[in-house]
Design an enzyme around this catalytic site. Sequence first.
Site, short mmCIF file in Angstrom:
data_model
loop_
_atom_site.label_atom_id
_atom_site.label_comp_id
_atom_site.label_asym_id
_atom_site.label_seq_id
_atom_site.Cartn_x
_atom_site.Cartn_y
_atom_site.Cartn_z
N TYR A 55 0.83 -1.22 0.00
CA TYR A 55 0.00 0.00 0.00
C TYR A 55 0.86 1.27 0.00
O TYR A 55 0.43 2.30 -0.54
CB TYR A 55 -1.03 -0.03 1.14
N ARG A 58 1.30 1.78 -3.65
CA ARG A 58 0.07 2.30 -4.30
C ARG A 58 -0.07 3.81 -4.00
O ARG A 58 -0.41 4.61 -4.85
CB ARG A 58 -1.19 1.59 -3.79
N GLN A 88 -15.47 2.10 -5.24
CA GLN A 88 -14.69 1.00 -4.66
C GLN A 88 -13.21 1.36 -4.67
O GLN A 88 -12.39 0.62 -4.17
CB GLN A 88 -14.91 -0.28 -5.48
N ASN A 89 -12.90 2.50 -5.27
CA ASN A 89 -11.49 2.87 -5.42
C ASN A 89 -10.94 3.49 -4.15
O ASN A 89 -11.62 4.24 -3.46
CB ASN A 89 -11.32 3.86 -6.58
N ASP A 91 -8.21 5.34 -4.40
CA ASP A 91 -7.51 6.57 -4.81
C ASP A 91 -8.38 7.78 -4.49
O ASP A 91 -9.56 7.66 -4.15
CB ASP A 91 -7.13 6.50 -6.30
N HIS A 106 -14.27 0.82 -0.03
CA HIS A 106 -13.12 -0.05 0.28
C HIS A 106 -11.97 0.69 0.94
O HIS A 106 -10.84 0.20 0.93
CB HIS A 106 -12.65 -0.78 -0.99
N GLY A 172 -16.67 1.44 -14.84
CA GLY A 172 -15.34 0.89 -14.59
C GLY A 172 -15.26 -0.14 -13.49
O GLY A 172 -14.23 -0.24 -12.82
N THR A 173 -16.32 -0.93 -13.32
CA THR A 173 -16.22 -2.01 -12.34
C THR A 173 -16.70 -3.31 -12.96
O THR A 173 -17.72 -3.32 -13.66
CB THR A 173 -17.00 -1.71 -11.03
N SER A 174 -15.97 -4.39 -12.69
CA SER A 174 -16.34 -5.69 -13.25
C SER A 174 -17.49 -6.32 -12.46
O SER A 174 -17.98 -7.38 -12.82
CB SER A 174 -15.13 -6.63 -13.22
P1 OAD Z 1 -11.78 -4.77 -11.70
O1 OAD Z 1 -10.35 -4.78 -12.08
O2 OAD Z 1 -12.41 -6.04 -11.23
O3 OAD Z 1 -12.65 -4.28 -12.94
C1 OAD Z 1 -12.28 -3.14 -13.68
C2 OAD Z 1 -13.32 -2.89 -14.75
O4 OAD Z 1 -12.93 -1.72 -15.43
C3 OAD Z 1 -13.42 -4.02 -15.80
O5 OAD Z 1 -14.78 -4.31 -16.06
C4 OAD Z 1 -12.73 -3.40 -17.02
O6 OAD Z 1 -13.29 -3.86 -18.26
C5 OAD Z 1 -13.04 -1.93 -16.81
N1 OAD Z 1 -12.13 -1.00 -17.48
C6 OAD Z 1 -10.84 -1.15 -17.85
N2 OAD Z 1 -10.37 -0.05 -18.44
C7 OAD Z 1 -11.40 0.85 -18.43
C8 OAD Z 1 -11.55 2.20 -18.89
N3 OAD Z 1 -10.56 2.87 -19.47
N4 OAD Z 1 -12.76 2.78 -18.71
C9 OAD Z 1 -13.79 2.13 -18.12
N5 OAD Z 1 -13.70 0.86 -17.68
C10 OAD Z 1 -12.52 0.24 -17.82
O7 OAD Z 1 -11.97 -3.59 -10.64
P2 OAD Z 1 -13.16 -3.32 -9.62
O8 OAD Z 1 -14.47 -3.80 -10.16
O9 OAD Z 1 -13.05 -1.92 -9.19
O10 OAD Z 1 -11.05 -4.41 -3.68
O11 OAD Z 1 -12.71 -4.26 -8.43
C11 OAD Z 1 -13.48 -4.28 -7.26
C12 OAD Z 1 -12.61 -4.54 -6.07
O12 OAD Z 1 -11.80 -5.69 -6.29
C13 OAD Z 1 -11.59 -3.45 -5.78
O13 OAD Z 1 -12.13 -2.37 -5.06
C14 OAD Z 1 -10.55 -4.17 -5.00
C15 OAD Z 1 -10.45 -5.42 -5.80
O14 OAD Z 1 -10.01 -6.57 -5.19
C16 OAD Z 1 -10.22 -4.64 -2.66
O15 OAD Z 1 -9.00 -4.70 -2.79
C17 OAD Z 1 -10.91 -4.86 -1.35
#
Ligand code: OAD
Length: 228
Positions: A55, A58, A88-89, A91, A106, A172-174
Site C-alpha cells: 500500500y 500504491r 470502490q477505489n 484513490d 473499500h 469501470g467495475t467488473s
Molecule cells: P476490476 O479490475 O475487477 O474491474 C475493472 C473494470 O474496469 C473491468 O470491467 C474493465 O473492463 C473496466 N475497465 C478497464 N479499463 C477501463 C476504462 N478505461 N474505462 C472504463 N472501464 C474500464 O476492478 P473493480 O471492479 O473496481 O477491492 O474491483 C473491485 C474490487 O476488487 C476493488 O475495489 C478491490 C479489488 O479486489 C479490494 O481490494 C478490497
Amino acid sequence: MNKQKIVVLSGAGISAESGISTFRDSDGLWENYDVQEVASIDGWYKNPDLMTRFYNERRAELEHKQPNEAHRLVAALEEHFKVTVVTQNIDDLHERAGSHHIIHLHGEATKACSENGKRFVQDIGYRPIANDEKAQDGARLRPFIVWFGEAVPLMDEAVREIETADIVIIVGTSLNVYPAAGLLYYAPSDAQIYVIDPKEVQPISRHVHFIKEKATVGMRQLYDQLVK
Ligand code: OAD
C-alpha cells in the site's frame, strides 16, 4: 424544481486512463500479486510488512497521477444534479476532480488507522507507513483499507443513497466483488441505470443501458445526453 439524484458507482476502470492499474484486466494487479497475500485480513496477520509495502507503493504512485475527464465529468454533474459517488477505489481522484459527496466503500489510500478495530483514522497524504509506526492507541498503524475478510462499514450508507437515486451510473467495475456489486439492485425499479465499460461486465438481471466505451468517452456521451 428539485434536482434529480444521480448515484455513481465507480471502480478501478474509471482511474485506468489516469494510469492506475485495474485488478482483473490482463496485467491487472491481481495477475501480478496474490490477492490473499496483499489484500486480505489474513494476509495482514501473516505478513504485515509486505502489506504495508504494497500500500505504500500504491500511495506513492497515486501522488503522481491526475484525475481524468471521466472523474471531472462526474464532478461537473453536480451543477445539474444531486450527486453521490460510491466508489470502490481507494484513490483520491474523485476528490481531486471536485466531487463533494464520496463514499469510499473499500477505504482510502491516503489514510491510516490502528490495527485494533480500525480506530484512530488519520490522514497521511502520500507518505509511507513505517513498519514500526504506532497509532494513537499504541497498536500498529495500518492502511485504512477494507480487505477481503473484513466488514464494509459504509455499505448501509451506500444502500441508503442508491435507494433514492433517479439515475445510477456504473462505471469501470467488473461487478465481481460483493457486497458492492449488489448495490445496483437497491435502486428503485424506475431508476435509469447506465453501465459504462469497454468490456462485458458480470450479467445484470435488470434492465440497464450499456455504453461499451472507456470511461472518458462513455462519460462524455452520457453527460451530453443527461445535460441537454
Ligand atoms: P476490476 O479490475 O475487477 O474491474 C475493472 C473494470 O474496469 C473491468 O470491467 C474493465 O473492463 C473496466 N475497465 C478497464 N479499463 C477501463 C476504462 N478505461 N474505462 C472504463 N472501464 C474500464 O476492478 P473493480 O471492479 O473496481 O477491492 O474491483 C473491485 C474490487 O476488487 C476493488 O475495489 C478491490 C479489488 O479486489 C479490494 O481490494 C478490497
